[in-house]
Design an enzyme around this catalytic site. Structure first.
Site, PDB file in Angstrom:
ATOM      1  N   GLU A  17       0.765  -1.218   0.083  1.00 43.16           N
ATOM      2  CA  GLU A  17      -0.021   0.042   0.158  1.00 43.16           C
ATOM      3  C   GLU A  17       1.079   1.301   0.001  1.00 43.16           C
ATOM      4  OE1 GLU A  17      -3.623   0.055   2.294  1.00 43.16           O
ATOM      5  OE2 GLU A  17      -3.020   2.152   3.019  1.00 43.16           O
ATOM      6  N   ALA A  51     -10.176  10.904   2.193  1.00 41.34           N
ATOM      7  CA  ALA A  51     -11.612  11.003   2.158  1.00 41.34           C
ATOM      8  C   ALA A  51     -11.920  12.527   2.071  1.00 41.34           C
ATOM      9  CB  ALA A  51     -12.388  10.496   3.344  1.00 41.34           C
ATOM     10  N   ALA A 123     -20.097   2.009   4.014  1.00 42.13           N
ATOM     11  CA  ALA A 123     -19.225   1.430   2.792  1.00 42.13           C
ATOM     12  C   ALA A 123     -20.005   0.534   1.934  1.00 42.13           C
ATOM     13  CB  ALA A 123     -17.895   0.653   3.354  1.00 42.13           C
ATOM     14  N   HIS A 147     -13.992  -2.100  14.417  1.00 40.70           N
ATOM     15  CA  HIS A 147     -14.111  -0.863  14.046  1.00 40.70           C
ATOM     16  C   HIS A 147     -14.081   0.262  15.260  1.00 40.70           C
ATOM     17  CE1 HIS A 147     -15.259   3.085  12.006  1.00 40.70           C
ATOM     18  NE2 HIS A 147     -14.525   2.867  11.390  1.00 40.70           N
ATOM     19  N   LYS A 163     -21.283  -6.219   3.666  1.00 44.59           N
ATOM     20  CA  LYS A 163     -20.344  -5.663   2.536  1.00 44.59           C
ATOM     21  C   LYS A 163     -19.941  -6.504   1.679  1.00 44.59           C
ATOM     22  CE  LYS A 163     -17.150  -3.348   5.281  1.00 44.59           C
ATOM     23  NZ  LYS A 163     -16.051  -2.324   5.789  1.00 44.59           N
ATOM     24  N   GLN A 174      -7.048  -3.964   8.783  1.00 48.78           N
ATOM     25  CA  GLN A 174      -6.404  -2.914   9.341  1.00 48.78           C
ATOM     26  C   GLN A 174      -5.206  -3.119  10.060  1.00 48.78           C
ATOM     27  OE1 GLN A 174      -8.360   0.531  11.715  1.00 48.78           O
ATOM     28  NE2 GLN A 174      -7.830  -0.862  13.521  1.00 48.78           N
TER      29      GLN A 174
HETATM   30  P1  FAD Z   1     -18.069   0.851   7.122  1.00 43.64           P
HETATM   31  O1  FAD Z   1     -17.894  -0.702   6.667  1.00 43.64           O
HETATM   32  O2  FAD Z   1     -19.271   1.593   6.568  1.00 43.64           O
HETATM   33  O3  FAD Z   1     -18.064   0.803   8.771  1.00 43.64           O
HETATM   34  C1  FAD Z   1     -17.938   2.088   9.406  1.00 43.64           C
HETATM   35  C2  FAD Z   1     -18.878   1.819  10.806  1.00 43.64           C
HETATM   36  O4  FAD Z   1     -19.939   1.568  10.628  1.00 43.64           O
HETATM   37  C3  FAD Z   1     -18.227   0.485  11.648  1.00 43.64           C
HETATM   38  O5  FAD Z   1     -18.199   0.774  12.674  1.00 43.64           O
HETATM   39  C4  FAD Z   1     -19.338  -0.416  11.287  1.00 43.64           C
HETATM   40  O6  FAD Z   1     -19.413  -1.524  12.055  1.00 43.64           O
HETATM   41  C5  FAD Z   1     -20.531   0.477  11.185  1.00 43.64           C
HETATM   42  N1  FAD Z   1     -21.854  -0.014  10.399  1.00 43.64           N
HETATM   43  C6  FAD Z   1     -21.651  -0.725   9.098  1.00 43.64           C
HETATM   44  N2  FAD Z   1     -22.667  -0.714   8.627  1.00 43.64           N
HETATM   45  C7  FAD Z   1     -23.723  -0.610   9.531  1.00 43.64           C
HETATM   46  C8  FAD Z   1     -24.819  -0.549   9.647  1.00 43.64           C
HETATM   47  N3  FAD Z   1     -25.908  -0.944   8.568  1.00 43.64           N
HETATM   48  N4  FAD Z   1     -25.699  -0.127  10.916  1.00 43.64           N
HETATM   49  C9  FAD Z   1     -25.025   0.341  11.751  1.00 43.64           C
HETATM   50  N5  FAD Z   1     -23.469   0.575  11.693  1.00 43.64           N
HETATM   51  C10 FAD Z   1     -22.893  -0.002  10.537  1.00 43.64           C
HETATM   52  N6  FAD Z   1      -9.560   5.909   4.736  1.00 43.64           N
HETATM   53  C11 FAD Z   1      -9.370   6.833   3.883  1.00 43.64           C
HETATM   54  O7  FAD Z   1      -9.788   7.986   4.059  1.00 43.64           O
HETATM   55  N7  FAD Z   1      -8.643   6.615   2.683  1.00 43.64           N
HETATM   56  C12 FAD Z   1      -8.170   5.183   2.427  1.00 43.64           C
HETATM   57  O8  FAD Z   1      -7.458   5.249   1.326  1.00 43.64           O
HETATM   58  C13 FAD Z   1      -8.127   4.337   3.456  1.00 43.64           C
HETATM   59  N8  FAD Z   1      -7.746   3.046   3.271  1.00 43.64           N
HETATM   60  C14 FAD Z   1      -7.843   2.115   4.317  1.00 43.64           C
HETATM   61  C15 FAD Z   1      -7.378   1.006   4.162  1.00 43.64           C
HETATM   62  C16 FAD Z   1      -7.545  -0.254   4.789  1.00 43.64           C
HETATM   63  C17 FAD Z   1      -7.130  -1.758   4.548  1.00 43.64           C
HETATM   64  C18 FAD Z   1      -8.495  -0.172   5.734  1.00 43.64           C
HETATM   65  C19 FAD Z   1      -8.528  -1.059   7.138  1.00 43.64           C
HETATM   66  C20 FAD Z   1      -8.976   1.334   6.211  1.00 43.64           C
HETATM   67  C21 FAD Z   1      -8.499   2.215   5.437  1.00 43.64           C
HETATM   68  N9  FAD Z   1      -9.298   3.882   5.483  1.00 43.64           N
HETATM   69  C22 FAD Z   1      -8.811   4.709   4.598  1.00 43.64           C
HETATM   70  C23 FAD Z   1      -9.937   3.872   6.847  1.00 43.64           C
HETATM   71  C24 FAD Z   1     -11.298   3.779   6.894  1.00 43.64           C
HETATM   72  O9  FAD Z   1     -12.065   4.641   5.650  1.00 43.64           O
HETATM   73  C25 FAD Z   1     -11.988   4.154   7.874  1.00 43.64           C
HETATM   74  O10 FAD Z   1     -11.525   3.018   9.115  1.00 43.64           O
HETATM   75  C26 FAD Z   1     -13.460   4.454   8.097  1.00 43.64           C
HETATM   76  O11 FAD Z   1     -13.668   4.806   9.526  1.00 43.64           O
HETATM   77  C27 FAD Z   1     -14.412   3.201   7.886  1.00 43.64           C
HETATM   78  O12 FAD Z   1     -14.607   2.842   6.576  1.00 43.64           O
HETATM   79  P2  FAD Z   1     -15.266   1.351   6.191  1.00 43.64           P
HETATM   80  O13 FAD Z   1     -15.142   1.396   4.821  1.00 43.64           O
HETATM   81  O14 FAD Z   1     -14.401   0.336   6.912  1.00 43.64           O
HETATM   82  O15 FAD Z   1     -16.608   1.523   6.914  1.00 43.64           O
END
Ligand code: FAD
Length: 284
Positions: A17, A51, A123, A147, A163, A174
């Site tokens: 990465e 973001a 997401a 998370h 997802k 992570q």
């Molecule tokens: P989601 O999967 O949407 O989850 C976010 C939170 O919402 C979690 O607590 C989940 O449990 C909760 N949730 C999900 N669905 C629901 C639902 N239906 N009801 C209630 N709660 C729910 N960030 C950047 O800005 N740029 C990057 O390039 C980047 N790269 C990353 C690469 C990796 C490998 C990782 C692990 C993280 C990266 N991140 C990046 C960080 C990421 O954007 C953050 O961790 C962000 O807070 C969560 O994104 P997510 O897609 O996991 O969110």
């Protein structure tokens, strides 16, 4: 080309990465970093996405450069928290035009001071939108310790399952510093019948201040062994780097013994770290 072909033909799949330069910053250092990383023959390289939108164009530019210049598959990160569905559609058009068909789809975090969206955004909404095109391979982020905003790990894993149901076929984790956390997480995936390739995100520790900041943000726990390294070598970056590479190498060796699908190294744009690990572990 979709990157799942690697997961279907070998173990472990090796990926790196990197982060792109900030908007309007020169590309020289990222060009030399990608050149050196490409020489290590990873299966793919992923490129982060701000973001807040600050690196958006550069994510796409760097992804295209990796494909065109180095003939290595690129996985472009994309977040939806500050993008409207129309913005996302435009970015997907752009990715298609550049021949980038692999996306790590995430919600992202709201930049400080940005207004909350009227409805919660996750997401899975982005994954659903991308999947509608039937043109992209989709990966999603996964959290072996849960998370930071989740009530607990199991609830987070249930949302992770949403997802995968929406179309994600690869989960990249992570950072974590204790492999038992990952093995426990794999059990939970199994229990909830979540079927996707799993790549373990490993970050070599090289700078005490930086790693403590990252750990605070993402909530990763610090085992005693790592904590001792940080206090012993915190003021000696040269020694900390050696110890960090060693720590990451031993973690990866153990993951490989336990049949992990993929190893994803957070390189921090420092090819020397990735190179030492790859050599230590005999990955290439
Ligand atoms: P989601 O999967 O949407 O989850 C976010 C939170 O919402 C979690 O607590 C989940 O449990 C909760 N949730 C999900 N669905 C629901 C639902 N239906 N009801 C209630 N709660 C729910 N960030 C950047 O800005 N740029 C990057 O390039 C980047 N790269 C990353 C690469 C990796 C490998 C990782 C692990 C993280 C990266 N991140 C990046 C960080 C990421 O954007 C953050 O961790 C962000 O807070 C969560 O994104 P997510 O897609 O996991 O969110």
């Amino acid at each position: 080309m979709f990157i799942d072909k690697y997961f279907e033909s070998k173990k472990p799949v090796l990926s790196f990465e990197i982060f792109p330069p900030k908007q309007d910053m020169p590309f020289d250092s990222i060009m030399s970093a990608t050149q050196a990383l490409s020489a290590l023959q990873p299966d793919f390289i992923s490129i982060t996405y701000g973001a807040g939108g600050s690196t958006h164009r550069n994510t796409l530019e760097v992804a295209e450069m990796i494909k065109q210049r180095h003939n290595i598959d690129a996985l472009a990160h994309l977040t939806c928290v500050t993008n409207t569905p129309e913005d996302i559609d435009n970015i997907l058009d752009d990715l298609e035009q550049r021949g980038i068909y692999n996306i790590l789809a995430m919600r992202g975090d709201l930049p400080d001071g940005a207004p909350e969206p009227p409805q919660p955004i996750f997401a899975k909404h982005l994954i659903e939108q991308i999947e509608k095109r039937k043109k992209f391979f989709i990966a999603a982020a996964a959290y072996p310790e849960g998370h930071t905003q989740a009530n607990n790990l199991e609830e987070d894993v249930i949302h992770l399952g949403e997802k995968v149901s929406a179309g994600a076929k690869l989960l990249i984790t992570q950072i974590f510093f204790d492999n038992n956390l990952l093995y426990n997480f794999q059990e939970l995936l199994y229990k909830h019948n979540i079927k996707a390739h799993l790549s373990a995100g490993i970050m070599p520790v090289s700078n005490a201040k930086q790693i403590l900041r990252i750990i605070k943000l993402c909530g990763a726990s610090v085992p005693e062994r790592l904590s001792k390294l940080l206090s012993r070598y915190g003021e000696r970056p040269d020694l900390l780097e050696l110890a960090g590479v060693e720590y990451a190498s031993r973690q990866i060796e153990d993951l490989i013994k336990n049949n992990i699908d993929g190893v994803h190294i957070y390189t921090m744009n420092k090819p020397n770290l990735a190179s030492s690990i790859v050599k230590n572990v005999g990955l290439r």
